[in-house]
Scaffold this motif. Sequence first.
Motif, PDB file in Angstrom:
ATOM      1  N   TRP A  64      55.815  46.464  52.587  1.00 48.10           N
ATOM      2  CA  TRP A  64      54.543  46.762  53.239  1.00 48.10           C
ATOM      3  C   TRP A  64      53.354  46.443  52.328  1.00 48.10           C
ATOM      4  CZ3 TRP A  64      55.061  47.088  58.158  1.00 48.10           C
ATOM      5  CH2 TRP A  64      56.245  47.585  58.700  1.00 48.10           C
ATOM      6  N   ALA A  65      53.589  46.505  51.025  1.00 48.56           N
ATOM      7  CA  ALA A  65      52.520  46.239  50.062  1.00 48.56           C
ATOM      8  C   ALA A  65      52.548  44.804  49.556  1.00 48.56           C
ATOM      9  CB  ALA A  65      52.633  47.207  48.892  1.00 48.56           C
ATOM     10  N   ALA A  66      53.572  44.042  49.889  1.00 48.82           N
ATOM     11  CA  ALA A  66      53.728  42.681  49.372  1.00 48.82           C
ATOM     12  C   ALA A  66      52.476  41.815  49.549  1.00 48.82           C
ATOM     13  CB  ALA A  66      54.941  42.011  50.018  1.00 48.82           C
ATOM     14  N   PRO A  67      51.755  41.892  50.676  1.00 48.80           N
ATOM     15  CA  PRO A  67      50.558  41.047  50.811  1.00 48.80           C
ATOM     16  C   PRO A  67      49.514  41.273  49.711  1.00 48.80           C
ATOM     17  CG  PRO A  67      51.192  41.887  52.947  1.00 48.80           C
ATOM     18  CD  PRO A  67      52.057  42.589  51.925  1.00 48.80           C
ATOM     19  N   LEU A  68      49.521  42.455  49.092  1.00 47.86           N
ATOM     20  CA  LEU A  68      48.557  42.718  48.016  1.00 47.86           C
ATOM     21  C   LEU A  68      48.778  41.794  46.818  1.00 47.86           C
ATOM     22  CD1 LEU A  68      48.428  46.619  48.016  1.00 47.86           C
ATOM     23  CD2 LEU A  68      46.831  45.020  49.093  1.00 47.86           C
ATOM     24  N   ALA A  69      49.957  41.225  46.697  1.00 42.81           N
ATOM     25  CA  ALA A  69      50.277  40.330  45.584  1.00 42.81           C
ATOM     26  C   ALA A  69      50.060  38.855  45.933  1.00 42.81           C
ATOM     27  CB  ALA A  69      51.727  40.548  45.145  1.00 42.81           C
ATOM     28  N   TRP A  70      49.682  38.556  47.164  1.00 44.61           N
ATOM     29  CA  TRP A  70      49.470  37.177  47.570  1.00 44.61           C
ATOM     30  C   TRP A  70      48.125  36.689  47.033  1.00 44.61           C
ATOM     31  CZ3 TRP A  70      50.914  37.913  53.428  1.00 44.61           C
ATOM     32  CH2 TRP A  70      52.290  38.214  53.511  1.00 44.61           C
ATOM     33  N   LYS A  71      48.160  35.759  46.091  1.00 40.83           N
ATOM     34  CA  LYS A  71      46.944  35.297  45.407  1.00 40.83           C
ATOM     35  C   LYS A  71      45.851  34.792  46.356  1.00 40.83           C
ATOM     36  CE  LYS A  71      49.154  34.419  41.057  1.00 40.83           C
ATOM     37  NZ  LYS A  71      48.517  34.951  39.903  1.00 40.83           N
ATOM     38  N   PRO A  72      46.177  34.024  47.403  1.00 42.59           N
ATOM     39  CA  PRO A  72      45.085  33.542  48.270  1.00 42.59           C
ATOM     40  C   PRO A  72      44.342  34.671  48.993  1.00 42.59           C
ATOM     41  CG  PRO A  72      47.080  32.267  48.655  1.00 42.59           C
ATOM     42  CD  PRO A  72      47.456  33.426  47.774  1.00 42.59           C
ATOM     43  N   LEU A  73      45.041  35.777  49.285  1.00 43.86           N
ATOM     44  CA  LEU A  73      44.415  36.885  50.009  1.00 43.86           C
ATOM     45  C   LEU A  73      43.835  37.960  49.095  1.00 43.86           C
ATOM     46  CD1 LEU A  73      46.945  37.388  52.935  1.00 43.86           C
ATOM     47  CD2 LEU A  73      44.745  36.214  52.967  1.00 43.86           C
ATOM     48  N   PRO A 125      41.381  38.156  46.865  1.00 44.30           N
ATOM     49  CA  PRO A 125      39.932  38.426  46.878  1.00 44.30           C
ATOM     50  C   PRO A 125      39.490  39.214  48.116  1.00 44.30           C
ATOM     51  CG  PRO A 125      40.341  36.167  46.226  1.00 44.30           C
ATOM     52  CD  PRO A 125      41.665  36.733  46.688  1.00 44.30           C
ATOM     53  N   LEU A 126      40.098  38.933  49.252  1.00 44.43           N
ATOM     54  CA  LEU A 126      39.768  39.664  50.474  1.00 44.43           C
ATOM     55  C   LEU A 126      40.199  41.128  50.357  1.00 44.43           C
ATOM     56  CD1 LEU A 126      38.715  39.546  53.380  1.00 44.43           C
ATOM     57  CD2 LEU A 126      41.023  38.932  54.083  1.00 44.43           C
ATOM     58  N   PHE A 127      41.398  41.363  49.828  1.00 44.74           N
ATOM     59  CA  PHE A 127      41.866  42.744  49.641  1.00 44.74           C
ATOM     60  C   PHE A 127      41.017  43.487  48.618  1.00 44.74           C
ATOM     61  CE2 PHE A 127      46.126  41.019  51.081  1.00 44.74           C
ATOM     62  CZ  PHE A 127      46.042  41.589  52.341  1.00 44.74           C
ATOM     63  N   ASP A 128      40.601  42.795  47.542  1.00 49.03           N
ATOM     64  CA  ASP A 128      39.724  43.419  46.542  1.00 49.03           C
ATOM     65  C   ASP A 128      38.395  43.837  47.173  1.00 49.03           C
ATOM     66  OD1 ASP A 128      41.365  43.376  44.269  1.00 49.03           O
ATOM     67  OD2 ASP A 128      40.766  41.327  43.757  1.00 49.03           O
ATOM     68  N   LEU A 129      37.836  42.981  47.995  1.00 48.94           N
ATOM     69  CA  LEU A 129      36.591  43.299  48.683  1.00 48.94           C
ATOM     70  C   LEU A 129      36.772  44.514  49.598  1.00 48.94           C
ATOM     71  CD1 LEU A 129      33.655  42.571  49.379  1.00 48.94           C
ATOM     72  CD2 LEU A 129      34.575  41.077  51.165  1.00 48.94           C
ATOM     73  N   GLY A 130      37.859  44.522  50.358  1.00 52.58           N
ATOM     74  CA  GLY A 130      38.149  45.656  51.235  1.00 52.58           C
ATOM     75  C   GLY A 130      38.325  46.946  50.458  1.00 52.58           C
ATOM     76  N   TYR A 131      38.977  46.890  49.305  1.00 54.34           N
ATOM     77  CA  TYR A 131      39.186  48.084  48.486  1.00 54.34           C
ATOM     78  C   TYR A 131      37.853  48.600  47.936  1.00 54.34           C
ATOM     79  CZ  TYR A 131      41.238  51.296  45.124  1.00 54.34           C
ATOM     80  OH  TYR A 131      41.575  52.426  44.420  1.00 54.34           O
ATOM     81  N   ARG A 132      36.992  47.689  47.459  1.00 57.06           N
ATOM     82  CA  ARG A 132      35.682  48.114  46.954  1.00 57.06           C
ATOM     83  C   ARG A 132      34.856  48.737  48.068  1.00 57.06           C
ATOM     84  NH1 ARG A 132      35.995  43.230  44.133  1.00 57.06           N
ATOM     85  NH2 ARG A 132      34.474  42.269  45.520  1.00 57.06           N
ATOM     86  N   LEU A 133      34.940  48.195  49.273  1.00 56.61           N
ATOM     87  CA  LEU A 133      34.228  48.766  50.413  1.00 56.61           C
ATOM     88  C   LEU A 133      34.766  50.168  50.717  1.00 56.61           C
ATOM     89  CD1 LEU A 133      32.177  48.447  52.690  1.00 56.61           C
ATOM     90  CD2 LEU A 133      33.987  47.392  54.055  1.00 56.61           C
ATOM     91  N   PHE A 134      36.090  50.315  50.710  1.00 59.74           N
ATOM     92  CA  PHE A 134      36.689  51.632  50.924  1.00 59.74           C
ATOM     93  C   PHE A 134      36.180  52.633  49.890  1.00 59.74           C
ATOM     94  CE2 PHE A 134      40.027  54.569  49.464  1.00 59.74           C
ATOM     95  CZ  PHE A 134      40.055  55.418  50.562  1.00 59.74           C
TER      96      PHE A 134
END
Length: 143
Positions: free
Chosen positions: A88-97, A99-108
Amino acid sequence: MQPVWPLTLFYDGDCPLCAREIRHLRKHADPARLQFTDVADPAFAAPAPGMSSQQFKDLLHAQFADGRWVKGLDATYWSWRAAGLGRWAAPLAWKPLRPLFDLGYRLFLRLRPQLAWIPHPEGARRCKDDQCAIPTKPESSRD
């Protein structure tokens, strides 16, 4: 990175969304792989030199048994892996995505103080001396 278990996850137990995630992780986690420390506990003292308790409240931290630290999304990723929920967490390790996850986390992190109205899974945490209240003012900017 090769993990050295157990991983200790430092979480803000006063955060309703965080508490829900921790409750989910606890259901799946083997204590030999994942342990939990509530940084909202009045007895909590930051275990790392130069770090304050507030820094642990503002950003998710985790420490492996060999002393290595991970923060933010990496702490989420490794805690879910430790709980056996890595798929379930594997997408967090996908390099192309990432930056998008980092942005979402900072927004959270910016929005989290305004989400205090959400019911806490342990409603009693908001009750002291026979008085219950919903926090109305953020403790910090939670950058």
